[in-house]
Design a protein around this motif. Structure first.
Motif, short mmCIF file in Angstrom:
data_model
loop_
_atom_site.label_atom_id
_atom_site.label_comp_id
_atom_site.label_asym_id
_atom_site.label_seq_id
_atom_site.Cartn_x
_atom_site.Cartn_y
_atom_site.Cartn_z
N VAL A 1 0.68 -1.14 -0.12
CA VAL A 1 -0.15 -0.15 -0.15
C VAL A 1 0.69 1.34 0.10
CG1 VAL A 1 -1.53 1.24 1.49
CG2 VAL A 1 -2.01 -1.13 1.12
N ARG A 2 1.96 1.16 0.76
CA ARG A 2 2.82 2.48 0.95
C ARG A 2 3.40 2.47 -0.37
NH1 ARG A 2 4.97 4.74 5.07
NH2 ARG A 2 3.93 3.52 6.55
N THR A 3 3.78 1.58 -1.18
CA THR A 3 4.57 1.67 -2.58
C THR A 3 3.63 2.54 -3.60
OG1 THR A 3 5.53 -0.59 -2.36
CG2 THR A 3 5.25 0.55 -4.65
N PHE A 4 2.15 2.69 -3.04
CA PHE A 4 1.23 3.11 -4.08
C PHE A 4 0.98 4.65 -3.32
CE2 PHE A 4 1.01 -0.84 -5.96
CZ PHE A 4 0.75 -0.72 -7.26
N GLY A 5 1.97 4.92 -2.38
CA GLY A 5 1.76 6.48 -2.04
C GLY A 5 0.61 6.52 -0.87
N VAL A 6 0.12 5.59 -0.14
CA VAL A 6 -0.76 5.52 0.75
C VAL A 6 -0.08 5.01 2.00
CG1 VAL A 6 -3.07 5.00 1.88
CG2 VAL A 6 -2.83 5.52 -0.72
N LEU B 1 -5.46 -2.93 8.12
CA LEU B 1 -4.95 -1.74 7.88
C LEU B 1 -5.79 -0.51 7.91
CD1 LEU B 1 -2.68 -3.55 6.71
CD2 LEU B 1 -2.36 -1.87 4.80
N LEU B 2 -5.48 0.59 8.70
CA LEU B 2 -6.41 1.47 8.77
C LEU B 2 -5.68 2.66 8.11
CD1 LEU B 2 -7.62 1.32 12.35
CD2 LEU B 2 -8.69 0.25 10.34
N VAL B 3 -6.53 3.80 7.48
CA VAL B 3 -6.15 5.04 7.04
C VAL B 3 -7.09 6.10 7.65
CG1 VAL B 3 -5.81 6.53 5.26
CG2 VAL B 3 -5.52 4.08 4.91
N GLU B 4 -6.29 6.86 8.53
CA GLU B 4 -7.21 7.96 9.35
C GLU B 4 -8.33 7.38 10.04
OE1 GLU B 4 -8.40 10.86 6.45
OE2 GLU B 4 -6.19 11.69 6.14
N TYR C 1 -7.47 8.74 -1.57
CA TYR C 1 -6.28 9.36 -1.40
C TYR C 1 -5.23 9.60 -2.57
CZ TYR C 1 -7.58 8.25 3.23
OH TYR C 1 -8.44 8.20 4.26
N GLY C 2 -6.06 8.98 -4.04
CA GLY C 2 -5.30 9.17 -5.15
C GLY C 2 -5.61 8.28 -6.17
#
Length: 217
Positions: free
Chosen positions: A68-73, A83-86, A127-128
């Motif tokens: 996920v980080r590889t794709f900018g998140v 996995l949580l985002v915000e 996020y993108g």
């Protein structure tokens, strides 16, 4: 994938579905599966020298976080493998034992996220641009292969270290809902060397959680 595991399919095979008509999450929950998201599964053939099979949950989590980080998140890990985002859930990981194999299913909200759940959900599109599922699957498979190799070669310690770096910080308030219906509230106090969750309770004692649904308070 479970049928393939029983038929002797070797480790390293991945299956990807464009969508699922009967996706499931933990404890048999339905998993919304529209086209555009990621639905993949793979298997690990357990060896006598491997760390405990249950710790593959942490392996899958750190591999997915890396992808996920590889794709900018930037996502935060919640025990054992969310996995949580915000604060909103981005993915689901399910492990099932089949004879000498562990089948690992992963679902990631790339383009869409479900609504009306008992917890917030999000997608990478928020996020993108949403990654192409096939390309994301290739990235994930490469990351997973690297982390399985470290899990086997170095033991759980390196996986645990990576997990802690990207997890909620020490002192985060959590509640663990256990299989018997009870709940335990406490502050996140790390992981044991075997990958179990440690909660510091209000009276200062520490409770080790080996299985349960964990939520941020």
């Amino acid at each position: 994938m479970a049928e393939l595991a029983r038929s002797g399919t070797p480790e390293g095979v991945w299956l990807r579905a464009e969508r699922q008509s009967a996706g499931k999450g933990r404890q048999g929950r339905a998993w919304d599966s529209p086209a555009g998201n990621l639905y993949v599964s793979t298997l690990i053939r357990l060896r006598p020298s491997d760390p405990p099979a249950a710790t593959l949950a942490l392996v899958a989590a750190v591999a997915l976080e890396e992808a996920v980080r590889t794709f900018g998140v930037s996502a935060m890990l919640k025990w054992p493998n969310d996995l949580l985002v915000e604060g909103a859930k981005l993915s689901g990981i399910l492990l099932e034992r089949t004879e000498d194999a562990v089948v690992i299913g992963l679902g990631v909200n790339l383009a869409h996220c479900p609504e009306g759940l008992d917890r917030a959900a999000t997608s990478m599109r928020v996020y993108g641009p949403a990654p192409d599922p096939a390309i994301f699957a290739e990235t994930l498979a490469e990351s997973f292969e690297r982390w399985v190799a470290r899990w086997r070669g170095e033991g759980l310690a390196s996986v645990r270290e990576r997990w802690l770096v990207h997890a909620h910080p020490a002192g985060t308030a959590l509640t663990a809902r256990l299989a018997d219906g009870s709940a335990v509230d406490g502050l996140f106090d790390g992981l044991t060397s075997e990958g179990a969750l440690i909660l510091r309770l209000a009276d200062g004692t520490r409770r080790v959680i080996h299985a349960g649904d964990v939520f941020l308070l």
